[in-house]
Design a protein around this motif. Structure first.
Motif, PDB file in Angstrom:
ATOM      1  N   ALA A 147      -6.901   0.919  -1.112  1.00  0.00           N
ATOM      2  CA  ALA A 147      -5.583   0.565  -1.143  1.00  0.00           C
ATOM      3  C   ALA A 147      -5.317  -0.951  -1.236  1.00  0.00           C
ATOM      4  O   ALA A 147      -4.201  -1.239  -1.731  1.00  0.00           O
ATOM      5  N   ASN A 148      -6.153  -1.937  -1.191  1.00  0.00           N
ATOM      6  CA  ASN A 148      -6.210  -3.397  -1.575  1.00  0.00           C
ATOM      7  C   ASN A 148      -6.181  -3.391  -3.229  1.00  0.00           C
ATOM      8  O   ASN A 148      -5.650  -4.496  -3.302  1.00  0.00           O
TER       9      ASN A 148
ATOM     10  N   GLY B  84      -0.115   4.243  -0.778  1.00  0.00           N
ATOM     11  CA  GLY B  84      -0.652   5.508  -0.270  1.00  0.00           C
ATOM     12  C   GLY B  84      -0.662   6.622  -1.009  1.00  0.00           C
ATOM     13  O   GLY B  84      -1.242   7.942  -0.832  1.00  0.00           O
TER      14      GLY B  84
ATOM     15  N   CYS C 219      -5.065   3.828  -4.104  1.00  0.00           N
ATOM     16  CA  CYS C 219      -4.869   4.185  -2.390  1.00  0.00           C
ATOM     17  C   CYS C 219      -5.567   5.475  -2.233  1.00  0.00           C
ATOM     18  O   CYS C 219      -6.187   5.531  -0.906  1.00  0.00           O
TER      19      CYS C 219
ATOM     20  N   SER D  67       1.073  -0.972   0.022  1.00  0.00           N
ATOM     21  CA  SER D  67      -0.060  -0.083  -0.067  1.00  0.00           C
ATOM     22  C   SER D  67       0.851   1.272   0.013  1.00  0.00           C
ATOM     23  O   SER D  67       1.487   1.622   1.098  1.00  0.00           O
TER      24      SER D  67
ATOM     25  N   CYS E  48      -3.788  -1.225  -4.797  1.00  0.00           N
ATOM     26  CA  CYS E  48      -2.803  -0.442  -5.015  1.00  0.00           C
ATOM     27  C   CYS E  48      -1.858  -0.578  -6.327  1.00  0.00           C
ATOM     28  O   CYS E  48      -1.912  -1.793  -6.664  1.00  0.00           O
TER      29      CYS E  48
ATOM     30  N   GLY F  19      -9.194   5.323  -1.643  1.00  0.00           N
ATOM     31  CA  GLY F  19      -9.752   4.530  -0.579  1.00  0.00           C
ATOM     32  C   GLY F  19      -9.867   2.990  -0.912  1.00  0.00           C
ATOM     33  O   GLY F  19     -10.375   2.147  -0.229  1.00  0.00           O
TER      34      GLY F  19
ATOM     35  N   ASN G  33      -7.756  -1.904   4.016  1.00  0.00           N
ATOM     36  CA  ASN G  33      -6.720  -0.981   3.773  1.00  0.00           C
ATOM     37  C   ASN G  33      -5.851  -1.451   4.741  1.00  0.00           C
ATOM     38  O   ASN G  33      -5.859  -1.515   5.930  1.00  0.00           O
TER      39      ASN G  33
ATOM     40  N   ASP H 201      -6.211  -1.663   8.610  1.00  0.00           N
ATOM     41  CA  ASP H 201      -7.163  -2.782   9.062  1.00  0.00           C
ATOM     42  C   ASP H 201      -6.329  -3.583   9.579  1.00  0.00           C
ATOM     43  O   ASP H 201      -6.733  -4.499  10.730  1.00  0.00           O
TER      44      ASP H 201
END
Length: 376
Positions: free
Chosen positions: A103-104, A93, A98, A91, A106, A101, A320, A324
Protein backbone atom coordinates in the motif's frame (compact mmCIF):
# COMPACT_ATOMS: atom_id res chain seq x y z
CA UNK A 1 -13.19 29.23 1.88
CA UNK A 2 -10.48 31.78 2.59
CA UNK A 3 -7.66 30.75 4.90
CA UNK A 4 -3.85 31.02 4.90
CA UNK A 5 -0.90 28.80 4.23
CA UNK A 6 2.90 28.63 4.10
CA UNK A 7 3.81 29.00 0.44
CA UNK A 8 7.07 28.62 -1.44
CA UNK A 9 7.32 30.68 -4.63
CA UNK A 10 10.84 29.73 -5.69
CA UNK A 11 13.71 27.56 -4.55
CA UNK A 12 16.06 28.65 -1.77
CA UNK A 13 13.67 31.28 -0.45
CA UNK A 14 11.90 31.29 2.95
CA UNK A 15 8.32 30.15 3.43
CA UNK A 16 5.80 33.01 3.26
CA UNK A 17 2.37 33.06 4.93
CA UNK A 18 -0.20 34.09 2.32
CA UNK A 19 -3.95 34.12 1.92
CA UNK A 20 -5.29 31.14 -0.02
CA UNK A 21 -8.69 29.93 -1.17
CA UNK A 22 -9.58 26.27 -0.59
CA UNK A 23 -12.43 24.70 -2.56
CA UNK A 24 -15.21 22.52 -1.21
CA UNK A 25 -14.74 18.75 -1.11
CA UNK A 26 -15.88 16.93 -4.23
CA UNK A 27 -16.75 13.25 -4.59
CA UNK A 28 -14.66 11.05 -2.27
CA UNK A 29 -12.98 14.04 -0.63
CA UNK A 30 -13.09 15.44 2.89
CA UNK A 31 -12.36 18.85 4.38
CA UNK A 32 -10.20 18.83 7.50
CA UNK A 33 -9.75 21.44 10.20
CA UNK A 34 -6.08 21.04 11.01
CA UNK A 35 -4.79 20.81 14.57
CA UNK A 36 -1.12 19.96 14.11
CA UNK A 37 1.48 19.61 11.35
CA UNK A 38 4.86 17.93 11.62
CA UNK A 39 7.93 19.68 10.23
CA UNK A 40 9.67 16.95 8.25
CA UNK A 41 12.99 17.35 6.42
CA UNK A 42 11.30 16.36 3.16
CA UNK A 43 9.53 19.73 3.07
CA UNK A 44 12.94 21.37 3.22
CA UNK A 45 13.80 19.41 0.08
CA UNK A 46 11.10 21.50 -1.61
CA UNK A 47 13.06 24.61 -0.64
CA UNK A 48 16.36 23.30 -2.02
CA UNK A 49 14.80 21.79 -5.12
CA UNK A 50 15.78 18.26 -4.11
CA UNK A 51 12.12 17.31 -4.53
CA UNK A 52 10.82 19.13 -7.60
CA UNK A 53 7.08 19.82 -7.71
CA UNK A 54 5.23 20.36 -10.99
CA UNK A 55 5.06 24.12 -10.42
CA UNK A 56 4.94 27.07 -8.05
CA UNK A 57 3.65 28.30 -5.66
CA UNK A 58 3.89 25.26 -3.41
CA UNK A 59 1.89 24.76 -0.21
CA UNK A 60 4.15 22.80 2.12
CA UNK A 61 3.44 20.15 4.71
CA UNK A 62 2.80 16.41 4.48
CA UNK A 63 2.53 15.37 8.14
CA UNK A 64 -0.61 16.36 9.98
CA UNK A 65 -3.67 15.57 12.05
CA UNK A 66 -7.03 17.23 12.49
CA UNK A 67 -10.82 16.91 12.58
CA UNK A 68 -13.15 16.18 9.68
CA UNK A 69 -15.19 19.33 9.03
CA UNK A 70 -17.09 18.31 5.88
CA UNK A 71 -17.44 15.25 3.65
CA UNK A 72 -18.05 15.04 -0.08
CA UNK A 73 -20.36 12.80 -2.04
CA UNK A 74 -19.66 9.08 -1.78
CA UNK A 75 -17.57 9.24 1.39
CA UNK A 76 -18.61 6.39 3.68
CA UNK A 77 -15.61 5.80 5.95
CA UNK A 78 -15.57 9.27 7.55
CA UNK A 79 -18.06 11.61 9.15
CA UNK A 80 -17.91 15.13 10.52
CA UNK A 81 -16.09 15.16 13.86
CA UNK A 82 -13.80 12.20 13.18
CA UNK A 83 -10.16 12.65 14.17
CA UNK A 84 -7.76 11.78 11.37
CA UNK A 85 -4.10 11.52 10.47
CA UNK A 86 -3.07 12.57 6.97
CA UNK A 87 -1.02 9.87 5.29
CA UNK A 88 1.56 11.41 2.96
CA UNK A 89 1.06 8.47 0.60
CA UNK A 90 -2.59 7.72 -0.14
CA UNK A 91 -3.85 4.15 -0.02
CA UNK A 92 -6.72 3.41 -2.39
CA UNK A 93 -6.94 -0.29 -1.50
CA UNK A 94 -7.82 -1.19 -5.09
CA UNK A 95 -4.73 -0.84 -7.29
CA UNK A 96 -2.35 -3.79 -7.89
CA UNK A 97 0.18 -2.42 -5.40
CA UNK A 98 -2.38 -2.09 -2.61
CA UNK A 99 -3.90 -5.48 -3.33
CA UNK A 100 -0.49 -7.17 -3.31
CA UNK A 101 0.33 -5.80 0.15
CA UNK A 102 2.39 -2.80 -0.94
CA UNK A 103 0.00 0.00 0.00
CA UNK A 104 2.99 2.34 0.46
CA UNK A 105 3.45 2.06 -3.33
CA UNK A 106 -0.21 2.84 -4.13
CA UNK A 107 -0.73 3.95 -7.72
CA UNK A 108 -2.05 7.28 -6.43
CA UNK A 109 1.54 7.94 -5.37
CA UNK A 110 2.46 8.68 -8.99
CA UNK A 111 0.38 11.87 -8.69
CA UNK A 112 1.82 13.18 -5.43
CA UNK A 113 3.90 15.99 -6.93
CA UNK A 114 1.54 17.08 -9.69
CA UNK A 115 -0.63 19.37 -7.55
CA UNK A 116 -3.93 18.28 -9.11
CA UNK A 117 -6.47 16.38 -7.02
CA UNK A 118 -6.64 12.67 -7.82
CA UNK A 119 -10.45 12.84 -7.87
CA UNK A 120 -10.79 14.91 -11.04
CA UNK A 121 -7.36 16.34 -11.95
CA UNK A 122 -8.28 19.89 -11.00
CA UNK A 123 -6.71 22.22 -8.43
CA UNK A 124 -8.36 22.67 -5.02
CA UNK A 125 -6.25 25.60 -3.84
CA UNK A 126 -5.68 29.07 -5.30
CA UNK A 127 -3.89 32.18 -4.11
CA UNK A 128 -5.67 35.48 -3.56
CA UNK A 129 -4.57 36.41 -7.11
CA UNK A 130 -6.13 33.24 -8.53
CA UNK A 131 -2.93 31.23 -9.12
CA UNK A 132 -3.18 27.46 -8.78
CA UNK A 133 -1.30 26.17 -5.73
CA UNK A 134 0.63 22.87 -5.67
CA UNK A 135 0.18 21.14 -2.28
CA UNK A 136 2.97 18.89 -1.06
CA UNK A 137 1.95 15.24 -1.70
CA UNK A 138 -1.60 16.46 -2.41
CA UNK A 139 -1.94 17.48 1.24
CA UNK A 140 -0.46 20.83 2.27
CA UNK A 141 -0.62 20.53 6.05
CA UNK A 142 0.99 23.96 6.48
CA UNK A 143 -2.50 25.49 6.35
CA UNK A 144 -5.31 25.49 8.97
CA UNK A 145 -7.72 23.78 6.55
CA UNK A 146 -7.31 21.31 3.74
CA UNK A 147 -9.36 19.28 1.28
CA UNK A 148 -8.01 15.80 0.50
CA UNK A 149 -9.05 12.53 -1.08
CA UNK A 150 -10.36 10.02 1.45
CA UNK A 151 -7.49 7.69 0.51
CA UNK A 152 -5.11 10.15 2.20
CA UNK A 153 -6.84 10.10 5.60
CA UNK A 154 -6.77 7.54 8.41
CA UNK A 155 -9.29 7.61 11.27
CA UNK A 156 -7.77 7.52 14.77
CA UNK A 157 -8.99 7.39 18.38
CA UNK A 158 -10.16 10.73 19.72
CA UNK A 159 -8.09 10.55 22.91
CA UNK A 160 -4.74 10.75 21.09
CA UNK A 161 -3.01 14.17 21.23
CA UNK A 162 -2.98 15.78 17.79
CA UNK A 163 0.73 16.65 17.96
CA UNK A 164 1.53 12.97 18.57
CA UNK A 165 -0.86 11.80 15.87
CA UNK A 166 0.62 14.20 13.30
CA UNK A 167 4.00 12.47 13.39
CA UNK A 168 2.35 9.23 12.30
CA UNK A 169 1.55 10.74 8.90
CA UNK A 170 5.16 10.22 7.82
CA UNK A 171 8.08 10.24 10.28
CA UNK A 172 7.09 7.55 12.76
CA UNK A 173 5.88 4.84 10.33
CA UNK A 174 8.71 5.67 7.93
CA UNK A 175 11.38 5.18 10.59
CA UNK A 176 9.77 2.40 12.57
CA UNK A 177 8.94 0.44 9.42
CA UNK A 178 12.47 0.92 8.06
CA UNK A 179 13.61 -1.27 10.92
CA UNK A 180 10.67 -3.62 11.35
CA UNK A 181 9.46 -4.03 7.77
CA UNK A 182 12.05 -2.96 5.19
CA UNK A 183 14.97 -3.96 7.41
CA UNK A 184 13.21 -6.90 9.07
CA UNK A 185 15.34 -6.54 12.20
CA UNK A 186 15.39 -9.82 14.12
CA UNK A 187 16.06 -10.53 17.81
CA UNK A 188 19.78 -10.61 18.59
CA UNK A 189 20.89 -8.70 15.50
CA UNK A 190 23.27 -5.74 15.63
CA UNK A 191 21.86 -2.60 14.04
CA UNK A 192 23.23 0.83 13.13
CA UNK A 193 20.97 3.86 12.73
CA UNK A 194 22.66 6.59 10.67
CA UNK A 195 20.99 9.93 11.45
CA UNK A 196 18.81 10.20 14.56
CA UNK A 197 16.36 12.98 13.83
CA UNK A 198 12.64 12.25 13.80
CA UNK A 199 12.72 9.35 11.33
CA UNK A 200 15.93 7.95 12.82
CA UNK A 201 14.58 8.03 16.36
CA UNK A 202 11.53 6.08 15.21
CA UNK A 203 13.83 3.60 13.44
CA UNK A 204 15.89 3.28 16.61
CA UNK A 205 12.77 2.43 18.62
CA UNK A 206 11.73 -0.06 15.96
CA UNK A 207 15.08 -1.84 16.25
CA UNK A 208 14.91 -1.91 20.05
CA UNK A 209 11.33 -3.23 20.06
CA UNK A 210 12.32 -5.89 17.51
CA UNK A 211 14.94 -7.22 19.94
CA UNK A 212 18.18 -5.92 18.44
CA UNK A 213 21.22 -6.78 20.56
CA UNK A 214 23.28 -3.65 19.94
CA UNK A 215 21.86 -0.46 18.43
CA UNK A 216 24.57 1.95 17.30
CA UNK A 217 23.34 5.51 16.75
CA UNK A 218 25.38 7.74 14.42
CA UNK A 219 24.82 11.50 14.21
CA UNK A 220 27.15 14.52 14.11
CA UNK A 221 25.02 16.47 16.63
CA UNK A 222 26.01 15.73 20.22
CA UNK A 223 22.56 16.54 21.64
CA UNK A 224 20.93 14.09 19.25
CA UNK A 225 23.39 11.39 20.27
CA UNK A 226 22.46 12.00 23.90
CA UNK A 227 18.77 11.70 23.03
CA UNK A 228 19.42 8.48 21.09
CA UNK A 229 20.85 6.87 24.20
CA UNK A 230 17.68 7.83 26.09
CA UNK A 231 15.58 6.18 23.38
CA UNK A 232 17.48 2.91 23.71
CA UNK A 233 20.70 3.09 21.68
CA UNK A 234 23.53 1.09 23.26
CA UNK A 235 26.23 3.42 21.90
CA UNK A 236 26.41 6.65 19.92
CA UNK A 237 29.04 8.06 17.56
CA UNK A 238 29.60 11.30 15.67
CA UNK A 239 30.47 9.69 12.33
CA UNK A 240 30.44 6.40 10.47
CA UNK A 241 34.25 6.40 10.48
CA UNK A 242 34.28 6.74 14.28
CA UNK A 243 31.60 4.09 14.68
CA UNK A 244 33.19 1.52 12.36
CA UNK A 245 36.07 0.56 14.66
CA UNK A 246 33.81 0.30 17.73
CA UNK A 247 31.24 -1.74 15.80
CA UNK A 248 33.97 -4.10 14.57
CA UNK A 249 35.27 -4.55 18.12
CA UNK A 250 31.82 -5.07 19.64
CA UNK A 251 30.71 -7.54 16.97
CA UNK A 252 34.08 -9.33 16.72
CA UNK A 253 34.38 -8.22 13.11
CA UNK A 254 30.90 -9.26 12.08
CA UNK A 255 29.63 -5.67 11.74
CA UNK A 256 25.88 -4.96 11.57
CA UNK A 257 23.27 -7.26 10.14
CA UNK A 258 21.12 -4.19 9.48
CA UNK A 259 22.08 -0.57 8.79
CA UNK A 260 19.21 1.92 8.60
CA UNK A 261 20.11 5.21 6.89
CA UNK A 262 17.80 8.03 7.96
CA UNK A 263 19.94 11.10 7.34
CA UNK A 264 18.16 14.29 6.29
CA UNK A 265 19.87 14.36 2.89
CA UNK A 266 21.46 11.38 1.17
CA UNK A 267 24.59 11.81 -0.96
CA UNK A 268 25.72 9.07 -3.31
CA UNK A 269 29.34 9.39 -2.20
CA UNK A 270 28.40 8.11 1.25
CA UNK A 271 26.73 4.86 0.22
CA UNK A 272 29.92 2.81 0.33
CA UNK A 273 30.61 4.08 3.86
CA UNK A 274 27.25 2.75 5.02
CA UNK A 275 27.78 -0.53 3.21
CA UNK A 276 31.16 -0.76 4.93
CA UNK A 277 29.53 -1.20 8.35
CA UNK A 278 27.04 -3.70 6.93
CA UNK A 279 28.04 -7.30 7.62
CA UNK A 280 28.12 -10.34 5.35
CA UNK A 281 24.68 -11.03 3.96
CA UNK A 282 23.45 -7.92 5.75
CA UNK A 283 21.06 -5.24 4.56
CA UNK A 284 21.54 -1.51 4.34
CA UNK A 285 18.15 0.22 4.22
CA UNK A 286 18.19 3.56 2.43
CA UNK A 287 15.32 5.63 3.87
CA UNK A 288 16.73 9.16 3.67
CA UNK A 289 16.02 11.15 0.53
CA UNK A 290 18.61 12.26 -1.99
CA UNK A 291 18.20 14.83 -4.71
CA UNK A 292 15.84 13.41 -7.33
CA UNK A 293 17.95 14.91 -10.10
CA UNK A 294 21.20 13.21 -9.05
CA UNK A 295 22.22 9.63 -9.86
CA UNK A 296 25.93 9.26 -8.97
CA UNK A 297 26.73 6.64 -6.32
CA UNK A 298 30.01 5.39 -4.87
CA UNK A 299 29.71 1.65 -4.27
CA UNK A 300 32.21 -1.20 -4.33
CA UNK A 301 30.34 -3.65 -6.52
CA UNK A 302 32.83 -6.45 -5.95
CA UNK A 303 32.25 -6.39 -2.18
CA UNK A 304 28.50 -6.14 -2.74
CA UNK A 305 28.69 -9.41 -4.67
CA UNK A 306 31.38 -11.25 -2.70
CA UNK A 307 29.83 -10.55 0.70
CA UNK A 308 26.28 -10.96 -0.62
CA UNK A 309 25.07 -7.68 0.84
CA UNK A 310 21.76 -5.99 0.12
CA UNK A 311 21.03 -2.31 -0.53
CA UNK A 312 17.32 -1.81 0.10
CA UNK A 313 15.28 1.29 -0.70
CA UNK A 314 12.39 2.11 1.61
CA UNK A 315 9.46 4.50 1.21
CA UNK A 316 7.12 5.09 4.17
CA UNK A 317 8.87 2.21 5.95
CA UNK A 318 7.00 -0.30 3.80
CA UNK A 319 3.89 0.65 5.77
CA UNK A 320 0.24 -0.01 5.07
CA UNK A 321 -1.10 3.41 6.18
CA UNK A 322 -4.64 2.30 7.05
CA UNK A 323 -3.28 -0.53 9.20
CA UNK A 324 0.02 0.71 10.57
CA UNK A 325 -0.91 4.26 11.63
CA UNK A 326 -3.63 3.11 14.09
CA UNK A 327 -1.39 0.24 15.23
CA UNK A 328 1.55 2.54 16.01
CA UNK A 329 -0.73 4.92 17.89
CA UNK A 330 -2.12 2.00 19.91
CA UNK A 331 1.48 1.17 20.88
CA UNK A 332 1.92 4.79 21.95
CA UNK A 333 -1.21 4.61 24.11
CA UNK A 334 0.07 1.64 26.12
CA UNK A 335 3.59 3.04 26.49
CA UNK A 336 5.39 0.76 24.03
CA UNK A 337 6.33 3.51 21.57
CA UNK A 338 7.57 6.89 22.79
CA UNK A 339 6.30 9.46 20.30
CA UNK A 340 5.64 12.33 22.72
CA UNK A 341 9.32 12.80 23.62
CA UNK A 342 10.23 13.00 19.95
CA UNK A 343 8.47 16.38 19.83
CA UNK A 344 11.11 18.89 20.84
CA UNK A 345 9.34 22.19 20.16
CA UNK A 346 5.98 23.50 19.00
CA UNK A 347 5.54 26.53 16.75
CA UNK A 348 2.88 28.82 15.32
CA UNK A 349 2.47 28.74 11.55
CA UNK A 350 4.17 32.13 11.25
CA UNK A 351 7.24 30.65 12.99
CA UNK A 352 7.76 28.04 10.27
CA UNK A 353 11.11 29.44 9.09
CA UNK A 354 12.38 29.54 12.67
CA UNK A 355 11.30 25.93 13.10
CA UNK A 356 13.17 24.78 10.02
CA UNK A 357 16.26 26.68 11.08
CA UNK A 358 16.11 24.82 14.40
CA UNK A 359 15.89 21.54 12.47
CA UNK A 360 18.83 22.37 10.22
CA UNK A 361 20.96 23.38 13.20
CA UNK A 362 20.21 20.13 15.03
CA UNK A 363 18.08 21.54 17.85
CA UNK A 364 15.00 19.41 17.16
CA UNK A 365 14.18 15.76 16.85
CA UNK A 366 10.85 16.91 15.47
CA UNK A 367 9.18 20.31 15.47
CA UNK A 368 5.40 20.59 15.26
CA UNK A 369 3.15 23.45 14.13
CA UNK A 370 0.04 23.80 16.32
CA UNK A 371 -3.06 25.57 15.05
CA UNK A 372 -5.31 27.63 17.34
CA UNK A 373 -8.49 29.71 17.20
CA UNK A 374 -6.42 32.52 15.69
CA UNK A 375 -5.74 30.33 12.66
CA UNK A 376 -9.25 28.96 12.07
Amino acid sequence: MKTKGALLRENNKPWAIEEIEIGDPKAHEIKIKMEAAGMCHSDHHLVTGGIPMAGFPILGGHEGAGVVAEVGEGVTDFEVGDHVVLSFIPSCGKCPSCQSGMANLCDFGAMLLQGEAVSDNTFRIQTAAGENVYPMTLLGTFAPYMVVHEASAVKIDKDIPFEVAALCGCGVPTGYGSSTRSGDVRPGEDVAIVGVGGVGTAALQGAVISGARNVFAIDPVEWKREQALKFGATAAFASVEEAAMAIAETTHGGMCQKVIVTVGEVHGKDVDLWMGITGKGGTCVLTGMGNMLESDVTLNLAMLTLLQKNLQGSIFGGANPKLDIPQLLSMYKIGKLNIADMITRQYRLDQINEGYQDMLEGRNIRGVIRYTEEDW
